[in-house]
Write a protein that holds these residues in place. Structure first.
Motif, PDB file in Angstrom:
ATOM      1  N   ALA A 403     -15.949 -13.712  40.759  1.00  0.00           N
ATOM      2  CA  ALA A 403     -16.067 -14.508  39.596  1.00  0.00           C
ATOM      3  C   ALA A 403     -15.992 -13.889  38.288  1.00  0.00           C
ATOM      4  CB  ALA A 403     -17.646 -14.469  40.492  1.00  0.00           C
ATOM      5  N   ILE A 404     -15.128 -12.134  37.789  1.00  0.00           N
ATOM      6  CA  ILE A 404     -15.042 -12.170  36.523  1.00  0.00           C
ATOM      7  C   ILE A 404     -14.119 -12.894  36.058  1.00  0.00           C
ATOM      8  CG2 ILE A 404     -14.701  -9.943  35.167  1.00  0.00           C
ATOM      9  CD1 ILE A 404     -15.840  -8.617  37.530  1.00  0.00           C
ATOM     10  N   ASN A 405     -14.174 -13.672  35.018  1.00  0.00           N
ATOM     11  CA  ASN A 405     -13.317 -14.008  34.528  1.00  0.00           C
ATOM     12  C   ASN A 405     -12.299 -12.903  33.319  1.00  0.00           C
ATOM     13  OD1 ASN A 405     -11.132 -15.125  32.290  1.00  0.00           O
ATOM     14  ND2 ASN A 405     -12.990 -16.583  32.102  1.00  0.00           N
ATOM     15  N   ASP A 408     -11.214 -13.746  29.837  1.00  0.00           N
ATOM     16  CA  ASP A 408     -11.548 -13.843  28.934  1.00  0.00           C
ATOM     17  C   ASP A 408     -12.361 -12.080  28.275  1.00  0.00           C
ATOM     18  OD1 ASP A 408     -13.854 -15.179  27.725  1.00  0.00           O
ATOM     19  OD2 ASP A 408     -15.174 -14.610  28.794  1.00  0.00           O
ATOM     20  N   TYR A 443      -9.487 -14.062  38.934  1.00  0.00           N
ATOM     21  CA  TYR A 443     -10.701 -14.860  38.642  1.00  0.00           C
ATOM     22  C   TYR A 443     -10.602 -16.588  39.056  1.00  0.00           C
ATOM     23  CZ  TYR A 443     -13.904 -17.629  36.007  1.00  0.00           C
ATOM     24  OH  TYR A 443     -14.869 -18.629  35.319  1.00  0.00           O
ATOM     25  N   LEU A 445     -13.504 -19.016  40.755  1.00  0.00           N
ATOM     26  CA  LEU A 445     -14.668 -18.898  41.331  1.00  0.00           C
ATOM     27  C   LEU A 445     -14.770 -19.738  42.594  1.00  0.00           C
ATOM     28  CD1 LEU A 445     -16.782 -21.255  37.849  1.00  0.00           C
ATOM     29  CD2 LEU A 445     -16.520 -18.597  39.302  1.00  0.00           C
ATOM     30  N   VAL A 480     -20.857 -10.309  29.422  1.00  0.00           N
ATOM     31  CA  VAL A 480     -19.632 -10.672  29.749  1.00  0.00           C
ATOM     32  C   VAL A 480     -19.660 -11.277  31.171  1.00  0.00           C
ATOM     33  CG1 VAL A 480     -17.225 -11.437  30.037  1.00  0.00           C
ATOM     34  CG2 VAL A 480     -18.091 -11.007  27.942  1.00  0.00           C
ATOM     35  N   ILE A 481     -19.761 -10.129  31.769  1.00  0.00           N
ATOM     36  CA  ILE A 481     -20.365 -10.227  33.547  1.00  0.00           C
ATOM     37  C   ILE A 481     -20.970 -11.609  33.732  1.00  0.00           C
ATOM     38  CG2 ILE A 481     -20.401  -8.357  35.410  1.00  0.00           C
ATOM     39  CD1 ILE A 481     -18.329  -6.961  34.289  1.00  0.00           C
ATOM     40  N   SER A 483     -22.843 -12.883  32.368  1.00  0.00           N
ATOM     41  CA  SER A 483     -22.412 -14.586  32.098  1.00  0.00           C
ATOM     42  C   SER A 483     -21.686 -15.281  33.326  1.00  0.00           C
ATOM     43  CB  SER A 483     -21.889 -14.953  30.831  1.00  0.00           C
ATOM     44  OG  SER A 483     -21.835 -15.694  30.754  1.00  0.00           O
ATOM     45  N   ASP A 484     -20.716 -14.018  33.633  1.00  0.00           N
ATOM     46  CA  ASP A 484     -19.784 -14.772  35.119  1.00  0.00           C
ATOM     47  C   ASP A 484     -20.614 -14.591  35.822  1.00  0.00           C
ATOM     48  OD1 ASP A 484     -17.436 -14.561  32.776  1.00  0.00           O
ATOM     49  OD2 ASP A 484     -16.659 -13.077  33.407  1.00  0.00           O
ATOM     50  N   GLN A 487     -22.305 -18.147  36.970  1.00  0.00           N
ATOM     51  CA  GLN A 487     -22.138 -19.006  37.374  1.00  0.00           C
ATOM     52  C   GLN A 487     -21.867 -19.097  38.830  1.00  0.00           C
ATOM     53  OE1 GLN A 487     -18.356 -20.681  35.027  1.00  0.00           O
ATOM     54  NE2 GLN A 487     -18.222 -17.865  34.335  1.00  0.00           N
TER      55      GLN A 487
END
Length: 643
Positions: A403-405, A408, A443, A445, A480-481, A483-484, A487
């Motif tokens: 799930a981590i981009n 980004d 990454y 999703l 960032v994590i 937010s990821d 999702q």
């Protein structure tokens, strides 16, 4: 000359385009004679943009600094106890070690040109002129250099080294893993403590009494002397990378006699604090002349430095360089903008610049800055607590790592200076890196949502993640994590704490299991600020991150017997192929268990983002910590050369 001009350095040409698939030839134990100035061209540098900047620097000719004063603005004051080298036991500190190599020289050194230029790791002579290794890799006999003196005039010899080693053992409260966190020695017959120290102190270690010599020469102890300039290390287990434990921390040499003369080592619960701001003498080319805690350290060249006129030795091994400036001031400047201002006005010629002011560095063509290679050892990783719900469920951990981009995350938190990797090994040790060729976590999703659905969690709790206060990189990465993971329906609560509070619940593997709930489901190793090896061995990160014998670093509290077999294999007489077979199985297990999100190999020199920046009109090059910031983020001041 240490470094070619920016944009033309060996490293500058190689730092991009080296993929994980490149097979680097790792030479584990070798003595190499390197001649010529080529060894000096090792600084990892990067050209900056030629666009104009809103801030301009005052050009000051290098002749102003040569034989005068060089000023470096540092972003961190040495911890845990200022400049006290006694805290080097077990790789505890001081970090960053301002005095590394310029004051305290190593028993064994590293070919940095090869390490930073091509990824080849070669051990070279340091204060040990040469050594022999038994066929079973258990007995290392070191012949020490003659004619080496500490800055106060005391001679360096095997007796000094013997006392330093056992002093560390004593300060570790006789722990079995007292040697750089490795359990290498059988200490059953050793009886070293206040009584032994008192006996040695009676005559000193420069010319020890017959009673003291009898103890030092006792071969039933694992470390013993055979003459004034020879010392033997007998390991309880075969470890073919033992030399790599001597390039930093416990391998840095200080004057043990001076320690005795100034109150001794102290005790395991109360280390002698006199040395916090009164550093013991070393054999290096610089002497600490003044310390103002949390403000500055002043250095001066030692006019009596033992190697100052040995051009052959300096050519072969640039770490012995006597230095190119008479006085050096390292200032601790907490504010990033203040450091940048000092650099831009010429008050400092070198400064640590972090993420907030990085754009100004990139936009000014007269600044050079350090980057690390994509195969380096400074890594970023996120621990997924394996003993706290629901990250104790493998499918949940698998969902998180997908799930981590990562792209980004690199751009928003790490200045884009990050290369993907698959831990726990770091890429420089290619013989043990990503055995089985697993793809870095991607990454995805859709896959993350599928994994989470398969976990069948009806009421997902909010996750806890502690972030160190004052670390902008850490906070950016955590956001960032956060937010990821939102999702895929995971709420992450960020809890900002002081470094000391955050670390209070962390410790060895057993401690981290017991404190799983306090640690939280998600934990950046060093809060996202980066990890550098304690010792230059391929066992270091395996031992730290995925072993039940870890003393620090296994914040996921992860253990698996298949993985432990690989860790144990590093300390056995098994062939390389057998060890690789064990570690291939371990790598597959780790990949599937996902105890960590392996964020990447950091190419930013400073652990918390940014780099050491310098004025190219003044400074041309320098050497760096061979353990990839594991001991220091300060360049070796004796190797700094000028335009």
């Amino acid at each position: 000359m240490i470094c070619s001009t920016l944009g033309n350095s060996q490293y500058g040409n190689l730092k991009r385009g080296i993929s994980r698939a490149v097979q680097l030839s790792i030479i584990a134990i070798i003595i190499v004679i390197v001649v010529g100035a080529g060894f000096y061209a090792v600084i990892s540098t990067r050209s900056s943009s030629t666009s104009s900047s809103t801030s301009t620097s005052t050009y000051v000719p290098s002749s102003v600094f040569y034989n005068n004063t060089l000023t470096i603005d540092a972003s961190a004051w040495p911890a845990p106890a200022s400049l006290n080298q006694l805290y080097a036991f077990a790789g505890e500190g001081p970090w960053p070690n301002y005095d590394m190599y310029s004051v305290y020289q190593p028993l064994v050194s590293v070919n940095e040109s090869a390490a930073y230029g091509t990824g080849v790791i070669q051990y070279l002579p340091g204060l040990a002129e040469n050594w022999t290794i038994s066929p079973d890799s258990t007995t290392y006999t070191f012949s020490l250099r003659h004619g080496v003196y500490f800055s106060n005039g005391d001679p360096f010899n095997a007796y000094q080294l013997w006392l330093e080693d056992y002093g560390y053992y004593y300060l570790q409260a006789n722990a079995s893993n007292w040697w750089a966190n490795y359990a290498l020695f059988n200490m059953t017959n050793v009886n070293f403590g206040p009584g032994t120290i008192s006996l040695v102190n009676a005559s000193g270690v420069l010319n020890p009494s017959s009673q003291a010599l009898a103890i030092m020469q006792n071969s039933s102890w694992p470390i013993y002397v055979t003459s004034q300039y020879q010392i033997v290390y007998h390991l309880d287990v075969p470890f073919q990378w033992f030399l790599g434990t001597l390039v930093s921390y416990q391998g840095l040499i200080f004057d043990s006699q001076w320690v005795l003369d100034h109150g001794g080592f102290g005790t395991p619960t109360s280390i002698n604090s006199y040395f916090n701001n009164n550093p013991m003498p070393g054999t290096g080319p610089y002497v600490v002349t003044s310390v103002s805690p949390n403000a500055y350290v002043l250095y001066q060249q030692d006019s009596n430095y033992w190697a100052k006129n040995d051009s052959a030795l300096i050519s072969m091994q640039p770490i012995f360089d006597p230095g190119h400036v008479k006085d050096v001031e390292i200032k601790y400047v907490a504010d990033d903008l203040a450091r940048y201002t000092d650099l831009s006005t010429g008050t400092a010629q070198m400064a640590d610049i972090e993420i907030n002011d990085w754009s100004q560095v990139q936009s000014n063509s007269q600044y050079g800055y350090v980057t690390e290679p994509s195969w380096g050892g400074q890594t970023m990783l996120l621990g997924l607590q394996t003993h706290d719900y629901p990250t104790n469920i493998t499918l949940v951990r698998q969902a998180i790592v997908h799930a981590i981009n990562y792209t980004d995350l690199y751009n928003k938190a790490y200045l884009g200076l990050m290369s993907p990797y698959m831990g726990p090994e770091y890429p420089a040790w290619s013989n043990f890196y990503d055995l089985g060729g697993f793809q870095d976590y991607q990454y995805n999703l859709t896959l993350a949502q599928q994994d989470l659905a398969a976990a069948h969690i009806s009421n997902m709790p909010a996750f806890s993640m502690i972030v160190w206060s004052g670390c902008n990189t850490c906070e950016n990465a955590a956001q960032v994590i956060q937010s990821d993971l939102k999702q895929i329906g995971i709420t992450v609560n960020l809890q900002v704490e002081t470094e000391s509070d955050a670390m209070s619940v962390l410790g060895n593997y057993q401690t981290n299991v017991a404190n799983a709930q306090q640690i939280g489901q998600l934990t950046f190793i060093d809060s996202g600020g980066g990890w550098g090896p304690t010792a230059l061995t391929p066992a270091d990160d395996w031992q730290s991150f995925v072993s039940n014998t870890s003393t620090w670093g296994n914040q996921a509290a992860y253990y698996n017997p298949i993985v432990q077999s690989c860790v144990n294999g590093f300390f056995s007489a098994d062939s390389t192929s057998t060890l690789q077979s064990l570690c291939t199985a371990a790598q597959k297990q780790i990949y599937n268990d996902a105890p960590y999100a392996w964020i990447g190999v950091s190419r930013a020199w400073l652990p918390e983002g940014g780099s050491t920046v310098y004025n190219k009109n003044v400074i041309s090059g320098f050497l760096l910590d061979p353990t990839w910031t594991g001991q220091s983020s300060i360049p070796f001041i004796n190797t700094i050369t000028f335009v």
